[in-house]
Design an enzyme around this catalytic site. Structure first.
Site, PDB file in Angstrom:
ATOM      1  CD  GLU A 149      10.275 -32.945  36.249  1.00  0.00           C
ATOM      2  OE1 GLU A 149      10.060 -32.817  37.691  1.00  0.00           O
ATOM      3  OE2 GLU A 149      11.248 -32.385  35.649  1.00  0.00           O
ATOM      4  CB  THR A 196       8.403 -29.610  33.359  1.00  0.00           C
ATOM      5  OG1 THR A 196       8.459 -30.046  31.839  1.00  0.00           O
ATOM      6  CG2 THR A 196       9.014 -30.621  34.165  1.00  0.00           C
ATOM      7  CE1 TYR A 197       1.184 -24.151  32.777  1.00  0.00           C
ATOM      8  CE2 TYR A 197       2.683 -22.515  33.899  1.00  0.00           C
ATOM      9  CZ  TYR A 197       1.569 -23.110  33.281  1.00  0.00           C
ATOM     10  OH  TYR A 197       0.721 -21.954  32.965  1.00  0.00           O
ATOM     11  CB  ALA A 210      10.219 -19.663  32.260  1.00  0.00           C
ATOM     12  NE  ARG A 229       9.974 -18.160  42.800  1.00  0.00           N
ATOM     13  CZ  ARG A 229      11.287 -17.668  42.910  1.00  0.00           C
ATOM     14  NH1 ARG A 229      11.651 -16.833  43.863  1.00  0.00           N
ATOM     15  NH2 ARG A 229      12.205 -18.132  41.986  1.00  0.00           N
ATOM     16  CE1 TYR A 271      15.082 -25.597  44.292  1.00  0.00           C
ATOM     17  CE2 TYR A 271      13.185 -25.367  45.641  1.00  0.00           C
ATOM     18  CZ  TYR A 271      13.644 -25.231  44.614  1.00  0.00           C
ATOM     19  OH  TYR A 271      12.918 -24.968  43.511  1.00  0.00           O
ATOM     20  CD  GLN A 322      18.489 -27.602  42.805  1.00  0.00           C
ATOM     21  OE1 GLN A 322      18.812 -27.863  43.989  1.00  0.00           O
ATOM     22  NE2 GLN A 322      18.526 -26.850  41.973  1.00  0.00           N
TER      23      GLN A 322
END
Length: 307
Positions: free
Chosen positions: A32, A63-64, A66, A122, A163, A194
């Site tokens: 990542e 990644t993206y 918030a 989410r 998680y 995670q």
């Protein structure tokens, strides 16, 4: 990729041999990255990609931020990976601060750019907007809805989050498992966990997922410690073993030794997972190649020969 129940096995090698002796490198890895904010960070990112690409990762994710704060930079990074490398990119996409139509447009842009894998999340609210996720009035209210919406639009390969020590927003561990099952039932291929620091926590979680009827692969997410103070801030729902605390004692201001200790600690966690039957690993690189590369080396993975 076949999901198997963990089977504890003997530690590789005799007691007199190095901990990582005889590991054959029969693993799959993914990495990542996050989109760069400056020219210097862009150079660091591409240095990391260049160093890790010869390990032939299954995919690399980007990644993206918030609220979509890195939407354009994420897209640019993914597009460049498609255009300039042979790597398989996976773009992160969240429900935060976007309508279903906007998310659909973004998904179509990815599809048109040649991206076939999305990490559907989410997402967390942007800093300063409260601790709880609030759906967009015309948006998706959960990752499961996002997965279903993306799958209905295009035949994306979809990964979701899991998680091992329960999502901070989950009412109970059982509710968290139910949510994971909904995401997978909606069309996701795998879950990526995670970060965690205890192999026992991961294997307990696998037992729970199997008992809940979840058979999709649950890929462990591995986070080498680059800053222990940062890990403490990020570990609201993740147990930090006292043994790990002791390893990093006094190293906050010593980045060189800290990086070496972090690589060995993460590699030892991976060795324990490997002994329990794990063969797929996802590394949170923070755009730094050295630790992830060193861990793969210790696990026996070697770069593919250059033609």
């Amino acid at each position: 990729m076949t999901r198997l129940a963990p089977r504890p096995g003997p530690e590789p090698g005799a007691a007199s041999e190095p901990s990582f002796a005889h590991l054959p490198g029969d693993i799959a890895v993914s990495f990542e990255f996050f989109p760069p904010k400056s020219e210097k960070m862009e150079q660091q990112l591409w240095d990391a990609i260049t160093q890790l690409a010869p390990l032939n990762p299954s995919f690399v994710s980007v990644t993206y931020g918030a609220g979509g704060s890195t939407r354009e930079r994420t897209h640019a990074t993914v597009a460049r990976i498609v255009q300039e490398t042979a790597l398989v990119p996976a773009a992160h996409l969240t429900c935060v601060a976007a309508s279903k139509a906007e998310i659909g447009d973004i998904a179509e842009q990815y599809w048109d750019a040649g991206v076939r894998h999305i990490v559907a999340l989410r997402g967390d609210p942007p800093p300063g907007e409260g601790a709880r996720f609030t759906p967009h009035p015309d948006g998706y209210s959960s990752a499961a809805e996002l997965v279903a919406g993306l799958k209905a639009r295009r035949d994306f390969e979809l990964s979701v989050a899991a998680y091992p020590e329960v999502h901070p927003d989950a009412a109970t561990a059982a509710a968290d498992l139910d949510n994971l099952k909904r995401k997978l039932d909606a069309g996701a291929t795998r879950a990526i966990t995670q970060f965690f620091f205890s192999a026992d926590a991961y294997f307990r979680f696998l037992d729970q997922t199997l008992a809940a009827g979840i058979t999709a692969p649950i890929v462990p997410g591995i986070m080498p410690v680059t800053s222990f103070s940062a890990i403490r801030r990020m570990s609201g729902n993740t147990t930090i073993p006292a043994s790990l605390e002791a390893l990093f004692e006094g190293l906050d201001e010593r980045p060189g030794p800290r990086a070496l200790v972090a690589a060995v600690a993460a590699a030892d966690l991976c060795r324990q997972l490997y002994a329990g039957g794990v063969r797929d690993f996802h590394f949170y690189t923070l755009n730094r190649a050295e630790q992830a590369y060193a861990i793969c080396q210790l696990l026996g993975l070697r770069p593919e020969p250059t033609p």
